[in-house]
Design an enzyme around this catalytic site. Sequence first.
Site, mmCIF file in Angstrom:
data_model
loop_
_atom_site.group_PDB
_atom_site.id
_atom_site.type_symbol
_atom_site.label_atom_id
_atom_site.label_comp_id
_atom_site.label_asym_id
_atom_site.label_seq_id
_atom_site.Cartn_x
_atom_site.Cartn_y
_atom_site.Cartn_z
ATOM 1 N N HIS A 19 0.830 -1.195 0.000
ATOM 2 C CA HIS A 19 0.000 0.000 0.000
ATOM 3 C C HIS A 19 0.872 1.255 0.000
ATOM 4 C CE1 HIS A 19 -3.035 2.696 2.261
ATOM 5 N NE2 HIS A 19 -3.520 2.506 1.050
ATOM 6 N N GLU A 52 0.479 -0.977 -4.726
ATOM 7 C CA GLU A 52 -0.717 -0.140 -4.858
ATOM 8 C C GLU A 52 -0.301 1.312 -4.694
ATOM 9 O OE1 GLU A 52 -4.122 2.275 -3.647
ATOM 10 O OE2 GLU A 52 -2.271 1.907 -2.536
ATOM 11 N N ASP A 54 -1.281 5.726 -6.122
ATOM 12 C CA ASP A 54 -2.340 6.693 -6.427
ATOM 13 C C ASP A 54 -1.804 7.729 -7.405
ATOM 14 O OD1 ASP A 54 -4.124 5.851 -3.970
ATOM 15 O OD2 ASP A 54 -2.131 6.255 -3.171
ATOM 16 N N HIS A 67 -1.118 10.331 -2.981
ATOM 17 C CA HIS A 67 -2.451 9.943 -2.520
ATOM 18 C C HIS A 67 -3.356 11.146 -2.303
ATOM 19 C CE1 HIS A 67 -5.548 8.980 0.508
ATOM 20 N NE2 HIS A 67 -5.627 7.831 -0.134
#
Length: 264
Positions: A19, A52, A54, A67
């Site tokens: 993440h 993962e 963004d 993010h």
Amino acid sequence: MTPQHPFFVRAATPRVLAHRGLVTAEAAADGVTENTFAAIALAHGAGVTYVESDCHLTADGAVVLFHDADLSRVAGDPRAIADVRLLELEELMAHRGGLLTLAQALESFPTLRFNLDVKAAAAAAPVGAAVAPYSDRVLLTSFSDARRRQALDAATRGDARPATSAGRGVIARLLLAVALHSPRLAHRVLRGIDAVQIPERQGLLRVLTPRLVDYAHRASVEVHVWTVNEPDDMRRLLALGVDGLVTDRADLALSLVDGDKPRR
């Protein structure tokens, strides 16, 4: 269940999705923050296959891994990412692990597979264009299904497209199908979807259930749960049959998966 998209094949399961990369306690003490070159490199060094991240768009049109919509939390600067030019953003992040554009991430880490959340509407088409040459190792998602589809359309070349996971609208319809005990409706809802990425709960609503996992698997769709950082939760969710864990502790999750569950 056999996912066909190259994003999933020839990679061990259960899948560990780092993440926003990996920021260890030591790295954090050195000022490293999430979604930076250092965080992605740490995840890579830990043995991660999936990261993962963004995507936002800078004032001069560069897609960057970030993010938040603004710099407040990460850099103590209230400005929006959309109002800052790339060069200045690079300077701001230089001592925080190093800014990564999407293009740099894909080129610098050619063995990693990126699960990319399109955070801003203006970023959708640029993200799609950037990942088009790398569609075999990219999954595109967004809370907004319209934004997700726009990015996916921009990334599709002939029969080649990135993998994709459901946005809120699709997930809401899937939850309705689960509530109605209708695997047929779930299959229709999940047409064109490769993964469902969900929290275990959303407020008082229990999102993840054995029936949801079953219906998704019947449709050859994987189920990934975010954000899972405690070992007991990881074991419990894997025992439930989920296919992937989105976690801030990718190093811990990899160790647990290797030690506790044979990969399939």
